[in-house]
Design a protein around this motif. Structure first.
Motif, PDB file in Angstrom:
ATOM      1  N   PRO A  44     -16.568  57.646  19.421  1.00  0.00           N
ATOM      2  CA  PRO A  44     -16.140  57.669  20.821  1.00  0.00           C
ATOM      3  C   PRO A  44     -14.674  58.045  21.027  1.00  0.00           C
ATOM      4  O   PRO A  44     -14.293  58.469  22.116  1.00  0.00           O
ATOM      5  N   GLU A  45     -13.861  57.894  19.974  1.00  0.00           N
ATOM      6  CA  GLU A  45     -12.433  58.176  20.153  1.00  0.00           C
ATOM      7  C   GLU A  45     -12.221  59.684  20.349  1.00  0.00           C
ATOM      8  O   GLU A  45     -12.883  60.495  19.698  1.00  0.00           O
ATOM      9  N   PRO A  46     -11.248  60.053  21.190  1.00  0.00           N
ATOM     10  CA  PRO A  46     -11.002  61.496  21.428  1.00  0.00           C
ATOM     11  C   PRO A  46     -10.160  62.107  20.303  1.00  0.00           C
ATOM     12  O   PRO A  46      -9.073  62.625  20.534  1.00  0.00           O
ATOM     13  N   VAL A  47     -10.669  62.010  19.081  1.00  0.00           N
ATOM     14  CA  VAL A  47      -9.928  62.559  17.946  1.00  0.00           C
ATOM     15  C   VAL A  47     -10.808  63.551  17.196  1.00  0.00           C
ATOM     16  O   VAL A  47     -12.036  63.463  17.244  1.00  0.00           O
ATOM     17  N   PHE A 311     -17.168  70.995  21.039  1.00  0.00           N
ATOM     18  CA  PHE A 311     -17.967  70.521  22.184  1.00  0.00           C
ATOM     19  C   PHE A 311     -19.469  70.752  21.942  1.00  0.00           C
ATOM     20  O   PHE A 311     -20.270  70.675  22.864  1.00  0.00           O
ATOM     21  N   TYR A 312     -19.818  71.028  20.693  1.00  0.00           N
ATOM     22  CA  TYR A 312     -21.234  71.223  20.327  1.00  0.00           C
ATOM     23  C   TYR A 312     -21.639  70.287  19.192  1.00  0.00           C
ATOM     24  O   TYR A 312     -22.527  70.601  18.409  1.00  0.00           O
ATOM     25  N   GLY A 313     -20.960  69.149  19.103  1.00  0.00           N
ATOM     26  CA  GLY A 313     -21.369  68.147  18.122  1.00  0.00           C
ATOM     27  C   GLY A 313     -20.422  67.977  16.955  1.00  0.00           C
ATOM     28  O   GLY A 313     -20.551  67.022  16.181  1.00  0.00           O
ATOM     29  N   VAL A 314     -19.466  68.899  16.804  1.00  0.00           N
ATOM     30  CA  VAL A 314     -18.551  68.835  15.658  1.00  0.00           C
ATOM     31  C   VAL A 314     -17.418  67.848  15.936  1.00  0.00           C
ATOM     32  O   VAL A 314     -16.865  67.827  17.030  1.00  0.00           O
ATOM     33  N   ILE A 347      -6.998  71.750  17.757  1.00  0.00           N
ATOM     34  CA  ILE A 347      -7.551  70.433  18.123  1.00  0.00           C
ATOM     35  C   ILE A 347      -6.885  69.929  19.407  1.00  0.00           C
ATOM     36  O   ILE A 347      -7.560  69.509  20.352  1.00  0.00           O
ATOM     37  N   ARG A 348      -5.550  70.010  19.430  1.00  0.00           N
ATOM     38  CA  ARG A 348      -4.811  69.499  20.612  1.00  0.00           C
ATOM     39  C   ARG A 348      -5.184  70.272  21.874  1.00  0.00           C
ATOM     40  O   ARG A 348      -5.418  69.690  22.928  1.00  0.00           O
ATOM     41  N   SER A 349      -5.248  71.594  21.748  1.00  0.00           N
ATOM     42  CA  SER A 349      -5.479  72.369  22.975  1.00  0.00           C
ATOM     43  C   SER A 349      -6.924  72.241  23.457  1.00  0.00           C
ATOM     44  O   SER A 349      -7.241  72.633  24.583  1.00  0.00           O
ATOM     45  N   ALA A 350      -7.791  71.656  22.625  1.00  0.00           N
ATOM     46  CA  ALA A 350      -9.155  71.355  23.102  1.00  0.00           C
ATOM     47  C   ALA A 350      -9.208  69.960  23.725  1.00  0.00           C
ATOM     48  O   ALA A 350     -10.277  69.521  24.177  1.00  0.00           O
ATOM     49  N   GLY A 351      -8.083  69.251  23.708  1.00  0.00           N
ATOM     50  CA  GLY A 351      -8.039  67.942  24.371  1.00  0.00           C
ATOM     51  C   GLY A 351      -8.232  66.755  23.445  1.00  0.00           C
ATOM     52  O   GLY A 351      -8.435  65.637  23.915  1.00  0.00           O
ATOM     53  N   PHE A 352      -8.173  66.987  22.131  1.00  0.00           N
ATOM     54  CA  PHE A 352      -8.345  65.898  21.175  1.00  0.00           C
ATOM     55  C   PHE A 352      -7.036  65.647  20.420  1.00  0.00           C
ATOM     56  O   PHE A 352      -6.148  66.502  20.402  1.00  0.00           O
ATOM     57  N   THR A 353      -6.967  64.496  19.763  1.00  0.00           N
ATOM     58  CA  THR A 353      -5.816  64.192  18.909  1.00  0.00           C
ATOM     59  C   THR A 353      -6.190  64.533  17.467  1.00  0.00           C
ATOM     60  O   THR A 353      -7.233  64.075  16.980  1.00  0.00           O
ATOM     61  N   PRO A 354      -5.376  65.346  16.793  1.00  0.00           N
ATOM     62  CA  PRO A 354      -5.689  65.636  15.388  1.00  0.00           C
ATOM     63  C   PRO A 354      -5.330  64.459  14.484  1.00  0.00           C
ATOM     64  O   PRO A 354      -4.252  63.889  14.610  1.00  0.00           O
TER      65      PRO A 354
END
Ligand code: SF4
Length: 369
Positions: A44-47, A311-314, A347-354
């Protein structure tokens, strides 16, 4: 909504018929949304994670001569090589310079061909030497195909060969060599290769001995969609029986400079599209409910599709792969486009934290690099 889509939306276990229906679904965006929801249920974490690693292909000599492989040279070929230990150590010095000295912080993916001159003892000595000099390196090494051959050549049971390699420093086994887990497909693209039951047995034995492995799939050649689903079913069934797969990684066949690619009548005749890749990993995420991670293949898909795959499961962008020889031999290389900074930026520009991780998906401090 079809039954398969409804079950996927409800987070239920999918049947093989459901997976076939998802492959036939024309609505890629909905498939992606469901796969992303499944990913968020698991993580669930946005990473998004990545690791620092490199490939070393210790030899390109291989008697198996798979028709889809551009990397091998048959025994006796002028371009055949075996890397010397100094050369491998120099590559590992480069890895440590980037990855740092924290235990297990750097991944070495060590793979090669089935070289009749290299036996189990050679690998035991090599692994022992690597671990003595580079204790910070996690040895993720040898495909099932290589291990089967080493056991056969040494005339020892498979479990003995794996135990000996483990004792010498082998820490996990990559899923390479799976291709499509259907003997009918293997007969068409690499008939000398191990059978499906043999590939599964290596991973079963490794899991029982406590060695984690990954599962892979190379699609987009001579297989049907039903055979892709058969592959996913084999992976899920083994994971139910003996959990140990940490991740699933899919990529499409790279045809250049291969015997299979040169004969369009023997394969689908054109590279799988980005659409097909995204659909395949989305179905994999939904079907493989017992495999924790899905890794992008930026080496084959390039950075843009790899980023979209988040955004397709990865949930993982894989290794920095400071060196790659197998896919690039088949005419595809994105290693010049993707370095550590690019991976973090994607990763960052897709909205996640690397988040940096080790091979076993444990977090590694960024300062280790
Ligand atoms: S895929 Fe592996 S086993 Fe097959 S020819 Fe290439 S190196 Fe050898």
């Amino acid at each position: 909504m079809t039954d398969g889509l409804a079950r996927a939306a409800a987070g239920e276990r999918l049947s093989t018929d459901d997976a076939l229906a998802l492959f036939a679904c024309p609505d890629l965006a909905t498939l992606g949304m469901l796969a992303h929801a499944a990913r968020l249920r698991l993580h669930p974490e946005p990473v998004v994670t990545y690791n620092i690693g490199r490939n070393i292909n210790y030899t390109n000599v291989c008697w198996v001569r798979c028709d889809f492989c551009a990397f091998y040279r048959a025994p006796g070929h002028d371009e055949g090589y075996v890397l010397g230990r100094d050369e491998m150590f120099a590559k590992l010095d480069e890895l440590v310079a980037v990855g740092g000295r924290q235990a297990d912080s750097c991944e070495l993916l060590l793979q090669g061909g089935l070289n009749p001159k290299l036996g189990l003892d050679w690998f035991e000595e090599l692994f022992t030497a690597i671990r003595a000099r580079f204790p910070m390196v996690h040895l993720h090494a040898l495909s099932a195909t290589e291990i089967i051959y080493l056991a056969h050549r040494a005339r020892v049971p498979l479990a003995t060969a794996i135990e000996r390699l483990h004792a010498a420093g082998l820490a996990s086994i990559p899923g390479a060599g799976a291709e499509i887990l259907s003997d009918a497909v293997r007969d068409r693209i690499g008939f000398r290769k191990d059978r499906v039951a043999e590939w599964l047995e290596v991973h079963r034995v490794a899991h029982r001995l406590g060695l984690p492995t990954t599962a892979t799939m190379m699609f987009g050649h001579a297989e049907t969609v039903a055979q892709r689903v058969e592959h996913l079913e084999q992976v899920r069934r083994l994971q139910d029986e003996t959990p140990g797969f940490t991740a699933f990684i899919a990529w499409n066949f790279q045809p250049d400079h291969t015997a299979l690619g040169a004969d369009p009548s023997r394969w689908q005749g054109r590279r799988a599209t980005g659409f097909d890749y995204l659909r395949t990993i989305a179905v994999a995420r939904l079907f493989l409910d017992n495999v924790p991670h899905l890794q992008a293949s930026w080496v084959t898909q390039g950075p843009k599709i790899a980023q979209v795959s988040l955004f397709y499961g990865v949930d993982d962008l894989g290794s920095t792969m400071l060196e790659e020889n197998v896919v690039s031999a088949a005419g595809t290389t994105h290693t010049d486009e993707v370095d550590l900074g690019t991976m973090r930026r994607l990763i960052r520009s897709a909205g996640f934290t690397p988040i940096r991780r080790d091979t076993l998906y444990r977090p590694v401090a960024e300062t280790a690099a």
